[in-house]
Design a protein around this motif. Structure first.
Motif, PDB file in Angstrom:
ATOM      1  N   ASP A 141       0.754  -1.466  -0.324  1.00  0.00           N
ATOM      2  CA  ASP A 141       0.120   0.135  -0.459  1.00  0.00           C
ATOM      3  C   ASP A 141       0.846   1.775   0.185  1.00  0.00           C
ATOM      4  O   ASP A 141       0.409   2.118  -0.474  1.00  0.00           O
ATOM      5  CB  ASP A 141      -0.581  -0.007   1.540  1.00  0.00           C
ATOM      6  CG  ASP A 141      -1.945  -0.610   1.262  1.00  0.00           C
ATOM      7  OD1 ASP A 141      -2.049  -1.062  -0.184  1.00  0.00           O
ATOM      8  OD2 ASP A 141      -2.315  -1.602   2.056  1.00  0.00           O
ATOM      9  N   GLU A 142       1.842   1.136   1.088  1.00  0.00           N
ATOM     10  CA  GLU A 142       2.903   1.864   0.846  1.00  0.00           C
ATOM     11  C   GLU A 142       3.547   2.207  -0.952  1.00  0.00           C
ATOM     12  O   GLU A 142       3.727   3.855  -1.296  1.00  0.00           O
ATOM     13  CB  GLU A 142       3.801   2.470   1.780  1.00  0.00           C
ATOM     14  CG  GLU A 142       3.770   2.120   3.375  1.00  0.00           C
ATOM     15  CD  GLU A 142       4.065   2.262   4.079  1.00  0.00           C
ATOM     16  OE1 GLU A 142       6.022   2.264   4.323  1.00  0.00           O
ATOM     17  OE2 GLU A 142       4.159   2.140   5.211  1.00  0.00           O
TER      18      GLU A 142
ATOM     19  N   ALA B 244       0.906   4.453  -2.867  1.00  0.00           N
ATOM     20  CA  ALA B 244       0.473   6.029  -2.452  1.00  0.00           C
ATOM     21  C   ALA B 244       1.464   6.793  -3.052  1.00  0.00           C
ATOM     22  O   ALA B 244       1.647   7.168  -3.561  1.00  0.00           O
ATOM     23  CB  ALA B 244       0.087   5.637  -1.076  1.00  0.00           C
TER      24      ALA B 244
ATOM     25  N   GLU C 211       0.905   8.823  -6.152  1.00  0.00           N
ATOM     26  CA  GLU C 211       1.481  10.612  -5.977  1.00  0.00           C
ATOM     27  C   GLU C 211       2.179  11.172  -7.409  1.00  0.00           C
ATOM     28  O   GLU C 211       2.655  12.366  -8.238  1.00  0.00           O
ATOM     29  CB  GLU C 211       2.573  10.677  -4.915  1.00  0.00           C
ATOM     30  CG  GLU C 211       3.095  12.073  -4.771  1.00  0.00           C
ATOM     31  CD  GLU C 211       3.586  12.338  -3.489  1.00  0.00           C
ATOM     32  OE1 GLU C 211       3.995  12.996  -2.929  1.00  0.00           O
ATOM     33  OE2 GLU C 211       3.226  11.783  -2.363  1.00  0.00           O
TER      34      GLU C 211
ATOM     35  N   LYS D 282      -6.265   2.581  -8.057  1.00  0.00           N
ATOM     36  CA  LYS D 282      -5.532   1.282  -8.091  1.00  0.00           C
ATOM     37  C   LYS D 282      -4.880   0.878  -9.686  1.00  0.00           C
ATOM     38  O   LYS D 282      -3.749   1.065 -10.142  1.00  0.00           O
ATOM     39  CB  LYS D 282      -5.487   0.058  -7.032  1.00  0.00           C
ATOM     40  CG  LYS D 282      -5.559   0.630  -5.658  1.00  0.00           C
ATOM     41  CD  LYS D 282      -6.127  -0.625  -4.984  1.00  0.00           C
ATOM     42  CE  LYS D 282      -6.237  -0.146  -2.889  1.00  0.00           C
ATOM     43  NZ  LYS D 282      -7.115  -1.405  -2.501  1.00  0.00           N
TER      44      LYS D 282
END
Length: 70
Positions: A10-11, A14, A18, A25
């Motif tokens: 998830d990190e 993300a 960005e 997703k």
């Protein structure tokens, strides 16, 4: 388009969203895949150039006639 279930960090997802400016997703993963492909193709092309892929366009370059004049 194939539908595939995968576990994604998830990190990292993300951070990639960005970077690419994506909001979903699917868009993020597709943008990352496209970016990876383009990067590898560019690197392959640069490697080819470095190995003499364009012999008529590589080699020493004469400086401009006014080089160093000031």
């Amino acid at each position: 388009m194939a539908r595939t279930v995968i576990d994604v960090d998830d990190e990292k997802l993300a951070a990639a969203a960005e970077i690419f400016g994506t909001t979903t997703k699917v868009a993020t993963v597709n943008a990352a895949l496209e970016d990876a492909i383009k990067r590898r193709r560019r690197q392959s092309f640069l490697d080819w150039i470095g190995e003499g892929g364009l012999p008529d366009l590589t080699g020493p370059v004469d400086p401009p006639a006014d080089h160093g004049a000031a």
